[in-house]
Design a protein around this motif. Sequence first.
Motif, PDB file in Angstrom:
ATOM      1  N   THR A   3     113.701  -8.409 -25.748  1.00 14.23           N
ATOM      2  CA  THR A   3     113.684  -7.398 -26.804  1.00 14.23           C
ATOM      3  C   THR A   3     114.133  -6.046 -26.257  1.00 14.23           C
ATOM      4  O   THR A   3     115.010  -5.382 -26.830  1.00 14.23           O
ATOM      5  N   GLN A  41     121.385 -15.170 -17.338  1.00 15.45           N
ATOM      6  CA  GLN A  41     122.137 -16.221 -18.024  1.00 15.45           C
ATOM      7  C   GLN A  41     123.634 -16.061 -17.827  1.00 15.45           C
ATOM      8  O   GLN A  41     124.438 -16.453 -18.681  1.00 15.45           O
ATOM      9  N   TYR A  48     128.734 -18.622 -24.395  1.00 15.46           N
ATOM     10  CA  TYR A  48     128.383 -17.658 -25.435  1.00 15.46           C
ATOM     11  C   TYR A  48     129.632 -17.013 -26.035  1.00 15.46           C
ATOM     12  O   TYR A  48     129.727 -16.830 -27.252  1.00 15.46           O
ATOM     13  N   THR A 353     123.463 -13.127 -29.546  1.00 15.51           N
ATOM     14  CA  THR A 353     122.855 -14.291 -30.199  1.00 15.51           C
ATOM     15  C   THR A 353     122.476 -15.373 -29.188  1.00 15.51           C
ATOM     16  O   THR A 353     121.370 -15.913 -29.216  1.00 15.51           O
ATOM     17  N   THR A 355     121.818 -15.362 -25.936  1.00 15.11           N
ATOM     18  CA  THR A 355     120.705 -15.090 -25.018  1.00 15.11           C
ATOM     19  C   THR A 355     119.359 -15.034 -25.730  1.00 15.11           C
ATOM     20  O   THR A 355     118.310 -15.033 -25.077  1.00 15.11           O
ATOM     21  N   GLY A 356     119.388 -14.965 -27.069  1.00 14.31           N
ATOM     22  CA  GLY A 356     118.143 -14.860 -27.824  1.00 14.31           C
ATOM     23  C   GLY A 356     117.688 -13.434 -28.035  1.00 14.31           C
ATOM     24  O   GLY A 356     116.612 -13.198 -28.613  1.00 14.31           O
ATOM     25  N   GLU A 359     117.176 -12.485 -31.794  1.00 13.90           N
ATOM     26  CA  GLU A 359     115.988 -13.120 -32.378  1.00 13.90           C
ATOM     27  C   GLU A 359     114.711 -12.413 -31.935  1.00 13.90           C
ATOM     28  O   GLU A 359     113.817 -12.161 -32.751  1.00 13.90           O
ATOM     29  N   HIS A 360     114.628 -12.076 -30.646  1.00 16.55           N
ATOM     30  CA  HIS A 360     113.452 -11.378 -30.141  1.00 16.55           C
ATOM     31  C   HIS A 360     113.334  -9.979 -30.736  1.00 16.55           C
ATOM     32  O   HIS A 360     112.222  -9.518 -31.047  1.00 16.55           O
ATOM     33  N   ASP A 363     112.078 -10.387 -34.329  1.00 15.11           N
ATOM     34  CA  ASP A 363     110.660 -10.759 -34.339  1.00 15.11           C
ATOM     35  C   ASP A 363     109.773  -9.564 -34.000  1.00 15.11           C
ATOM     36  O   ASP A 363     108.701  -9.378 -34.588  1.00 15.11           O
TER      37      ASP A 363
END
Length: 478
Positions: A3, A41, A48, A353, A355-356, A359-360, A363
Motif C-alpha cells: 500500500t 518482484q 506484468y 496491478t 504486484t497487487g 488492490e492493497h 482495500d
Amino acid sequence: MLTILGFVMIATFLVLIMTKKMSPIAALVLIPALFCVLVGQGAKLGDYVIEGVGELAPTAAMLMFAIVYFGVMIDVGLFDPIVRGILRFCRADPMRIVVGTALLAAIVSLDGDGSTTFMITVSAMYPLYKRLKMSLVVLTGVAATANGVMNTLPWGGPTARAATALKVDATDIFVPMIPALAVGLLAVFVLAYVLGLRERKRLGTLTLDEVLEPVTETVLVEAGGGTAGGAGEGAGRTRTGGGAAGAGPSLDKGPDTQEPADDDDFKGLDPDRSTLRPRLYWFNAGLTLALLTAMIMQLMPIPVLFLLGAALALTVNFPSMKDQRARIAAHADNVLNVSGMVFAAAVFTGVLTGTGMVEHMADWLVGAVPEGMGPQMGLVTGLLSLPLTYFMSNDGFYFGVLPVLAEAGAAHGVSPLEVARASIVGQPLHMSSPLVPAVYVLVGMAKVEFGDHTRFTVKWAVLTSLVVLAAAILFGTI
C-alpha cells in the motif's frame, strides 16, 4: 507495505513529471520498473509489462487509426465550417474562445469517446490559441474537464461499468443524475468564463479579420473597447513594430515583412491548401456520421471501426499512393507520440496491478472509512471516486472497489443505485489521470507538457467533481 509503496510510486511519478525532471514516457516506464524491483518482484516485470501491453493494445490501435482518420478529415476540410463558425462566435475575444472550447468539447463528447472529442476540439481551437498567444493549458484543462462531465453518459463507459458491476440498470443510474451533471457542466462553463476573462485581461482583444488575415500593420482593439485616444469600440492603433504597453499580442514581425508572427499560423483554415476536397465534403461528413453512429451503437469494436474508416477515407480522398503516404507521414508524429505514451502507460498499469499494489491501496482506502460513516456510504463513495478513479483505471475501480463499497452500504440500508450514482462524480478528475490514454491525445496535439496540464487542471477538475457531488446531495439523488 505494498500500500505504502503504491502511493509512493504514484507520488514519485507525479512529482517527476510536474517538475519536468523526467518526460512522461520515461517516468511511466522507469518508475514502475524500479518499484517492481523494490517489492521483490523484478523477475516478473516482463510478465506484468506484457499483460499491461496486451490490455492496452486495442486502445493504442484505436488511437493510431483515429488520429489518421481525423487528421485526414481535417486535411480535406471537413471541420473548416465548424472552425469558422466558432471564430464568428468568439470574435477573437479570449473569453469567448475559452467558453467556445468548453461548448465544443461538451457537444462533441456526445459520441462517448474522449479521444475523438480531444482530436476535434484541439484541431478546431489550437490555431486560434496559438495565433492569439493564449495559454494552451487553458485549452487542455477546459476540454478535459468538460469531457469528464459528459463522460458519464450511459454509452461513455463509467455508467455502464457501474451498472454491470452492481447488476442495476444504467438508465436508473444516469437519469436521476442529470440535474446534478447539468450543474457540473454549468460549473465548467463558469470556469471557462472566468479563465477567459483572465486571458482577455492579459492579452486584450483582436478583431476577427485581424486574426484570419496576416497583415503588416496590425490594428489592435483594447480589451475594454477603445484606445488611449478615446475612440469607440472598433477603433484601434496602427502597429508598425514593437508592442505597446497594455496592447494585445503583436501579430506582425516588423514593417518590412508580410509573414505572420507565428509559425503555426492558421494552416488549418487555409482556403487554398492542396489537400482540400470540397467535392467530397458530403461523403466525408456522411462517413464520419456513420462512424460515430456505429461507435455509439457498438456495431463493431472501436479499433476496427477506425481502422476501416481510416483506410476508406485515405482511399477515396487520396487515390494516389504518393498522396496517401504523404498524409500518413504528415500525422506520423502525433501517432508515434500518442501510441508510445499508451504503451509506456501499459508498464505503469501492468506493474501497479500485477504486484497487487492497486488492490492493497483500494482495500486500505475502503478500510479507512469509519464505521459511523456506513449510512453515508453514498457520500463516502463520491469522495473516494475522486482519488480512486485518478490513480486507478475505470475497470479497476468499478469492478474491483465499487462492489465492496456497495456491500458496505447495503449493510447500513444504502441502496446499490445510490452508491452507483455517487461513483461517477469523480469523472471530471479521471479524464486528466495519467492512466487515461485519451489525455495523451489531448496534450500531444495541443503541444502541452503533461506535467503542466496536470498542475493546472487537477484543482479545477476536483472542484467540478465536488460541485456535481454537492448538487446530487442537494437534489436528493445521493
